[in-house]
Write a protein that holds these residues in place. Structure first.
Motif, PDB file in Angstrom:
ATOM      1  N   PRO A  87      40.531  28.817  38.872  1.00 57.36           N
ATOM      2  CA  PRO A  87      39.798  29.855  39.583  1.00 57.36           C
ATOM      3  C   PRO A  87      38.739  30.558  38.740  1.00 57.36           C
ATOM      4  O   PRO A  87      38.224  31.595  39.130  1.00 57.36           O
TER       5      PRO A  87
ATOM      6  N   LEU B 254      39.554  44.455  40.036  1.00 54.73           N
ATOM      7  CA  LEU B 254      39.391  43.268  40.893  1.00 54.73           C
ATOM      8  C   LEU B 254      40.107  42.065  40.284  1.00 54.73           C
ATOM      9  O   LEU B 254      40.761  41.291  40.999  1.00 54.73           O
TER      10      LEU B 254
ATOM     11  N   MET C 243      42.940  39.983  42.169  1.00 55.84           N
ATOM     12  CA  MET C 243      42.741  38.535  42.425  1.00 55.84           C
ATOM     13  C   MET C 243      43.925  37.760  41.874  1.00 55.84           C
ATOM     14  O   MET C 243      44.404  36.814  42.498  1.00 55.84           O
ATOM     15  N   ARG C 244      44.362  38.150  40.661  1.00 58.22           N
ATOM     16  CA  ARG C 244      45.496  37.433  40.060  1.00 58.22           C
ATOM     17  C   ARG C 244      46.735  37.573  40.947  1.00 58.22           C
ATOM     18  O   ARG C 244      47.451  36.611  41.187  1.00 58.22           O
TER      19      ARG C 244
ATOM     20  N   MET D 155      46.364  35.405  44.047  1.00 53.31           N
ATOM     21  CA  MET D 155      46.430  33.976  43.717  1.00 53.31           C
ATOM     22  C   MET D 155      47.826  33.427  43.966  1.00 53.31           C
ATOM     23  O   MET D 155      48.017  32.328  44.436  1.00 53.31           O
TER      24      MET D 155
ATOM     25  N   GLN E 215      43.207  49.800  42.938  1.00 54.13           N
ATOM     26  CA  GLN E 215      41.805  49.404  43.062  1.00 54.13           C
ATOM     27  C   GLN E 215      40.908  50.643  42.970  1.00 54.13           C
ATOM     28  O   GLN E 215      41.219  51.695  43.549  1.00 54.13           O
TER      29      GLN E 215
ATOM     30  N   TRP F 120      36.103  44.954  48.529  1.00 56.94           N
ATOM     31  CA  TRP F 120      37.123  44.727  49.565  1.00 56.94           C
ATOM     32  C   TRP F 120      36.613  45.028  50.957  1.00 56.94           C
ATOM     33  O   TRP F 120      36.761  44.207  51.869  1.00 56.94           O
TER      34      TRP F 120
ATOM     35  N   ALA G  11      44.612  37.586  51.640  1.00 54.29           N
ATOM     36  CA  ALA G  11      44.853  36.700  50.496  1.00 54.29           C
ATOM     37  C   ALA G  11      44.303  35.305  50.773  1.00 54.29           C
ATOM     38  O   ALA G  11      43.743  34.656  49.884  1.00 54.29           O
TER      39      ALA G  11
ATOM     40  N   ILE H 235      40.545  35.420  50.298  1.00 56.77           N
ATOM     41  CA  ILE H 235      40.173  35.539  48.883  1.00 56.77           C
ATOM     42  C   ILE H 235      40.391  34.201  48.168  1.00 56.77           C
ATOM     43  O   ILE H 235      39.543  33.742  47.393  1.00 56.77           O
ATOM     44  N   ARG H 236      41.521  33.563  48.434  1.00 53.17           N
ATOM     45  CA  ARG H 236      41.795  32.278  47.767  1.00 53.17           C
ATOM     46  C   ARG H 236      40.757  31.229  48.157  1.00 53.17           C
ATOM     47  O   ARG H 236      40.219  30.527  47.311  1.00 53.17           O
TER      48      ARG H 236
ATOM     49  N   PHE I 213      36.954  32.515  46.964  1.00 54.45           N
ATOM     50  CA  PHE I 213      36.642  32.840  45.565  1.00 54.45           C
ATOM     51  C   PHE I 213      37.457  32.078  44.531  1.00 54.45           C
ATOM     52  O   PHE I 213      37.057  32.016  43.382  1.00 54.45           O
ATOM     53  N   LEU I 214      38.629  31.529  44.898  1.00 60.43           N
ATOM     54  CA  LEU I 214      39.517  31.021  43.861  1.00 60.43           C
ATOM     55  C   LEU I 214      39.790  29.514  43.915  1.00 60.43           C
ATOM     56  O   LEU I 214      39.815  28.853  42.870  1.00 60.43           O
TER      57      LEU I 214
END
Ligand SMILES: Cc1cc2nc3c(=O)[nH]c(=O)nc-3n(C[C@H](O)[C@H](O)[C@H](O)COP(=O)(O)OP(=O)(O)OC[C@H]3O[C@@H](n4cnc5c(N)ncnc54)[C@H](O)[C@@H]3O)c2cc1C
Length: 483
Positions: free
Chosen positions: A118, A139, A143-144, A147, A168, A177, A198, A201-202, A205-206
């Motif tokens: 990622p 952030l 994100m972690r 993930m 945050q 967000w 989630a 986001i995954r 971005f990941l």
């Protein structure tokens, strides 16, 4: 896909010519069924469509519709009808602050050198001026956590609570967000279930640079669907526009459905209802009684609409050479330079999108336009010298359905309480938020269910993109944990 033998040729009526209905219809026609697609409007596309706007004399999309590399079923539908090449793909996104300072987000590429997911976008993210050092730390932490969010995290808490628990900062909440959630899920952070956030986001971005690439049509959406009618008629079916379905009756003896429209009746072996949730609710009283119908009606009642507004502006000159941009700290969220994206157009056409804002949707037309143009000038000073030649405001108050905690129990599967009648539509149980991808998935799932009922089971659903780099291992760990 191999076609069914002619001897088993069954007929299907698909009600609703949105992305869900078109995807189901084309997949089943390719599988060898005779498919009639029935749409109440004079054009296909539903909530993702284009039309001639009488006020400006231009064909416009009801709003910019963006897809991503992870939208494998929408892309599968486009490939099936031969229009996948009408999509322009980009991996870069420019964020602009009022005053004009820019930050570029996108995967790191230095010649052949790439970073594994990622981490692929980490350098651009770390150098983004739009976020303070504290925002970036916050952030990175969130994100972690997202993930590796497991089933135990599928709490009933809304995203807002989760973000506050993960400390945050205001910058992270307002500039990342709220914006990402408004753009992808079209709702406020306090109205979103954590697993949906989630997932977004995954994917964006990941998981991989491919999954997060952003696609925009180079032609009005109506031209994207132009291939649907010849696709169906070339396989023995057809499209019926301006045909409002008012009810349907099941004949036990012949095992066939007859749908009722003002133009007459039509009989087929199967029906797919590919309608939005409120359209399905309207039709329920005109379907035969069935065990489970009341439960379906009760599920529908739990769904809620969210609005999206778009402001379409034609200037006498170019106000920016960017194709698109994310606009920070204001009501307008996105700028699309349609004259650059849809290259067949003349003039200087800019589209602004305002998502998830009931307050903006409630503004009177003149006030909404004035606010949008004033805000646009804060990002692009050339707006002040340019002459605004014409303008259209499109308010879609029923743009999307929300995905608050607990909504999954109110999203029905494609198999319905009625024999040989299946449900599709973005709001059905696809696991995706209200998007074209969810609609295409629902269409493919309903088409698979029809094939199973015929005894010709086949894979129509397109597979998800596999995570790449380090995300492969995290993905494997997550799926082991969920078993
Ligand atoms: C302003 C806006 C912006 C959006 N932006 C994006 C985006 O950027 N990316 C993205 O992925 N998604 C976006 N979406 C969401 C996306 O458009 C929808 O999720 C998707 O198009 C829904 O498709 P559908 O086929 O499930 O439903 P619909 O598109 O609602 O299709 C249902 C169809 O059924 C027809 N119908 C209803 N009742 C009857 C009847 N009784 N008889 C016959 N026909 C009937 C309707 O006319 C309609 O054509 C946006 C939506 C809007 C409104």
């Amino acid at each position: 896909m191999t076609a069914l033998p002619q001897s088993s040729k069954k007929s299907v009526t698909v009600i609703g010519g949105g992305v869900a209905g078109m995807s189901a219809a084309c997949a089943l026609a390719e599988a060898g069924l005779q498919v009639e697609l029935v749409e109440r409007r004079g054009y296909l596309g539903g909530r993702a469509s284009s039309y001639l706007h009488p006020g400006v004399g231009e064909v416009i999309d009801n709003c910019q519709h963006v897809l991503f590399g992870c939208c494998t079923n929408l892309i599968g539908f486009y490939r099936r009808i031969g229009v996948a090449d009408r999509i322009h793909w980009t991996r870069e996104m420019t964020m602009i602050e009022p005053g004009g300072r820019r930050s570029r987000l996108g995967p790191f590429e230095l010649g052949p050198l790439r970073l594994p997911a990622p981490l692929h976008s980490a350098p651009s993210f770390l150098s983004a001026k739009a976020f303070s050092f504290q925002d970036k730390l916050a952030l990175g932490r969130a994100m972690r956590a997202m993930m590796s969010l497991g089933p135990a995290d599928s709490s009933q808490d809304p995203l807002g609570d989760w973000l506050r628990r993960h400390q945050q900062t205001d910058g992270a909440i307002n500039r990342f967000w709220r914006l990402v959630i408004a753009s992808a899920l079209n709702a406020e952070i306090d109205e979103i279930a954590v697993p949906y956030a989630a997932k977004v986001i995954r994917e964006l971005f990941l998981n991989s640079p491919e999954a997060g690439s952003m696609g925009m049509s180079t032609v009005p959406l109506g031209e994207v669907y132009a291939g649907v009618t010849p696709f169906l008629s070339g396989r023995g079916g057809g499209v019926h526009l301006n045909t409002h379905v008012e009810g349907a009756a099941w004949d036990e003896e012949t095992s066939q459905w007859t749908i009722r429209t003002r133009a007459g009746e039509h009989t087929s072996d199967f029906v797919i209802l590919a309608l939005p949730f409120e359209g399905t609710a309207q039709l329920l009283p005109d379907l035969p009684p069935a065990e489970g119908a009341a439960e379906l009606a009760a599920k529908i009642v739990r769904h809620e609409h969210w609005p999206i507004c778009s402001v379409h502006l034609w200037f006498d000159r170019e106000i920016t050479d960017l194709e698109h941009a994310v606009l920070l700290d204001r009501e307008i969220h996105w700028m699309y330079n349609q004259s650059r994206l849809q290259t067949g157009r003349g003039g200087h056409y800019i589209e602004l999108v305002v998502s998830a804002t009931r307050a903006f949707a409630a503004l009177p037309r003149e006030q909404a336009i004035r606010q949008a143009v004033t805000e646009l000038a804060e990002f692009f000073p050339r707006v002040k010298e340019a002459k605004l030649e014409k303008v259209a405001l499109v308010k879609e108050v029923r743009a999307t359905f929300g995905v608050p905690p607990g909504i999954d129990s109110s999203r029905p599967e494609s198999v319905s309480p009625w024999p040989n009648l299946f449900l599709a539509g973005d709001w059905t149980a696809t696991g995706w938020p209200s998007t074209m991808e969810s609609a295409a998935r629902s269409g493919h799932l309903a088409a698979e269910a029809v094939c199973v009922r015929i005894g010709e089971s086949r894979k129509i659903l397109n597979a998800d993109l596999k995570p790449s780099g380090l995300m492969r291992f995290i993905g494997e760990w997550r799926s082991r944990a969920s078993r």
